[in-house]
Design an enzyme around this catalytic site. Structure first.
Site, PDB file in Angstrom:
ATOM      1  N   THR A 192       0.820  -1.229   0.000  1.00 43.78           N
ATOM      2  CA  THR A 192       0.000   0.000   0.000  1.00 43.78           C
ATOM      3  C   THR A 192       0.850   1.274   0.000  1.00 43.78           C
ATOM      4  O   THR A 192       0.396   2.312  -0.478  1.00 43.78           O
ATOM      5  CB  THR A 192      -0.971   0.031   1.192  1.00 43.78           C
ATOM      6  OG1 THR A 192      -0.215   0.043   2.413  1.00 43.78           O
ATOM      7  CG2 THR A 192      -1.908  -1.159   1.180  1.00 43.78           C
ATOM      8  N   ILE A 240      -1.632   6.427  -0.219  1.00 39.96           N
ATOM      9  CA  ILE A 240      -3.097   6.341  -0.094  1.00 39.96           C
ATOM     10  C   ILE A 240      -3.471   4.853   0.072  1.00 39.96           C
ATOM     11  O   ILE A 240      -4.120   4.231  -0.784  1.00 39.96           O
ATOM     12  CB  ILE A 240      -3.791   7.018  -1.297  1.00 39.96           C
ATOM     13  CG1 ILE A 240      -3.183   8.407  -1.562  1.00 39.96           C
ATOM     14  CG2 ILE A 240      -5.286   7.159  -1.045  1.00 39.96           C
ATOM     15  CD1 ILE A 240      -3.432   9.457  -0.472  1.00 39.96           C
ATOM     16  N   HIS A 241      -3.045   4.312   1.206  1.00 34.20           N
ATOM     17  CA  HIS A 241      -3.184   2.879   1.513  1.00 34.20           C
ATOM     18  C   HIS A 241      -4.610   2.346   1.301  1.00 34.20           C
ATOM     19  O   HIS A 241      -4.817   1.297   0.701  1.00 34.20           O
ATOM     20  CB  HIS A 241      -2.838   2.622   2.984  1.00 34.20           C
ATOM     21  CG  HIS A 241      -1.589   3.260   3.449  1.00 34.20           C
ATOM     22  ND1 HIS A 241      -0.358   2.661   3.333  1.00 34.20           N
ATOM     23  CD2 HIS A 241      -1.352   4.469   4.049  1.00 34.20           C
ATOM     24  CE1 HIS A 241       0.576   3.449   3.846  1.00 34.20           C
ATOM     25  NE2 HIS A 241       0.003   4.556   4.279  1.00 34.20           N
ATOM     26  N   ASP A 242      -5.570   3.070   1.871  1.00 34.06           N
ATOM     27  CA  ASP A 242      -6.922   2.507   1.971  1.00 34.06           C
ATOM     28  C   ASP A 242      -7.639   2.478   0.628  1.00 34.06           C
ATOM     29  O   ASP A 242      -8.489   1.610   0.385  1.00 34.06           O
ATOM     30  CB  ASP A 242      -7.738   3.296   3.000  1.00 34.06           C
ATOM     31  CG  ASP A 242      -7.136   3.186   4.404  1.00 34.06           C
ATOM     32  OD1 ASP A 242      -6.311   2.271   4.622  1.00 34.06           O
ATOM     33  OD2 ASP A 242      -7.479   4.010   5.262  1.00 34.06           O
TER      34      ASP A 242
END
Ligand code: BDR
Ligand code: CA
Length: 331
Positions: A192, A240-242
């Site tokens: 991520t 922007i992992h999510d």
């Protein structure tokens, strides 16, 4: 496909909501509900934030509830230095009444069937672990769970070995992986962190949002995250992992996956929240994870650009979007 999003917005969680609402507008998914977990900021604040973002995304009617106020065993730690005082960088969600019947929302959704139901968790695993303990028969029915969390054989972002979501509630993470009857798709930091957004790319996305009310706020929300990443030595950009996690959950980007067994250290202070994958099968335990080891982040950003275009069309009352909504209502 139907989706439950359990999140802690949170700046990168906000990007996941923006994508999922676009996918809902376009008829790719039904967004059954959004629930929040305490992490980046407390769950009630996360629910205020999520409700505001859902409204800006043209879907204020999505059922929304705040989850548990604190981790299972440790005290809640939040991270205003990463996501801003109230979780949305330099923007602030208006106050709103917050519902707390989050597990009823999950049960209602599960009772509609789980073959096509995807649970996406982009915050600590507190709600999911509590749900597994309180409603084991419903938990066991969940067949598609995707989680953002862990630094699997990779440097942590909270301690040298732990990622934030697992560190905040290590007992919840340990319980979920111990209890799940179905392997969970795990999007960990090693993958991520590659979902990088630059100011130039953000400007293009804001342009694509056109007349969507999101266009007014996305830069204010994200600038704080750029500054945080800069301060911790990652450069003036943001991970922007999510968002990547949501895209992988929906199978909208190519990803390499390896089945393995993951466990999480909960009780040691030094190793709190550290995740370990038994890549050599030494524990001789059943796989409990589909570990994502690579993903096409360029394709992921293309998908997000598409989502921004959908929001522009929604704001413009575009006939094509209205038709897609209409078709979905008829299905
Ligand atoms: C995770 O921690 C949170 O701050 C982000 O929202 C993301 O879910 C990354 O470690
Ligand atoms: Ca998050």
């Amino acid at each position: 496909m139907r989706v439950i999003l359990d999140c802690d917005p949170g700046i990168d969680d906000t990007y996941a909501i923006i994508f999922l609402t676009a996918a809902a507008h376009a008829g790719l998914i039904e967004l059954d509900c959004v629930t929040t977990t305490s992490g980046n900021v407390p769950a009630d604040q996360c629910a205020q934030n999520a409700g505001w973002i859902l409204g800006l995304c043209g879907l204020p009617i999505i059922p929304l509830a705040a989850g548990l106020p604190a981790p299972l065993e440790v005290e809640l730690t939040t991270t205003p230095e990463t996501h801003g005082a109230t979780g949305l960088g330099y923007a602030e969600a208006p106050a709103r009444h917050v519902e707390h019947d989050w597990d009823t929302l999950w049960i209602d959704s599960i009772e509609r069937g789980t073959d096509d139901l995807h649970l996406i968790v982009t915050g600590p695993l507190t709600n999911l672990a509590a749900f597994a303990h309180a409603h084991p028969e419903h938990f066991a029915k969940l067949r598609h769970i995707t989680v953002m969390g862990g630094a699997v054989h990779y440097p942590g972002n909270t301690t040298p070995s732990a990622e934030w979501n697992f560190w905040v509630d290590p007992h919840a993470a340990a319980d979920v992986f111990a209890m799940t009857p179905t392997p969970i798709t795990l999007c960990s930091l090693g993958v991520t962190e590659r979902m990088l957004l630059t100011p130039a790319a953000l400007a293009e996305l804001v342009e694509k949002l056109g007349g969507s009310p999101l266009a007014e706020y996305l830069e204010d929300i994200t600038r704080f995250y750029f500054e945080f990443h800069d301060e911790v030595g990652e450069g003036y950009q943001a991970q922007i992992h999510d968002l990547l996690t949501a895209l992988i959950a929906l199978d909208l980007v190519d990803a390499a996956v390896e089945e393995t067994t993951v466990d999480v250290e909960a009780d040691s202070e030094l190793m709190r929240g550290t995740s370990v994958a038994d890549l050599r099968g030494i524990w001789e335990r059943e796989p409990n994870v589909r570990l994502v080891t690579g993903a096409d982040v360029d394709a992921a950003w293309e998908r997000f650009a598409w989502a921004c275009g959908v929001h522009a069309k929604v704001a413009a009352g575009d006939a094509e979007i209205a038709e897609l909504r209409h078709q979905r209502a008829d299905d």
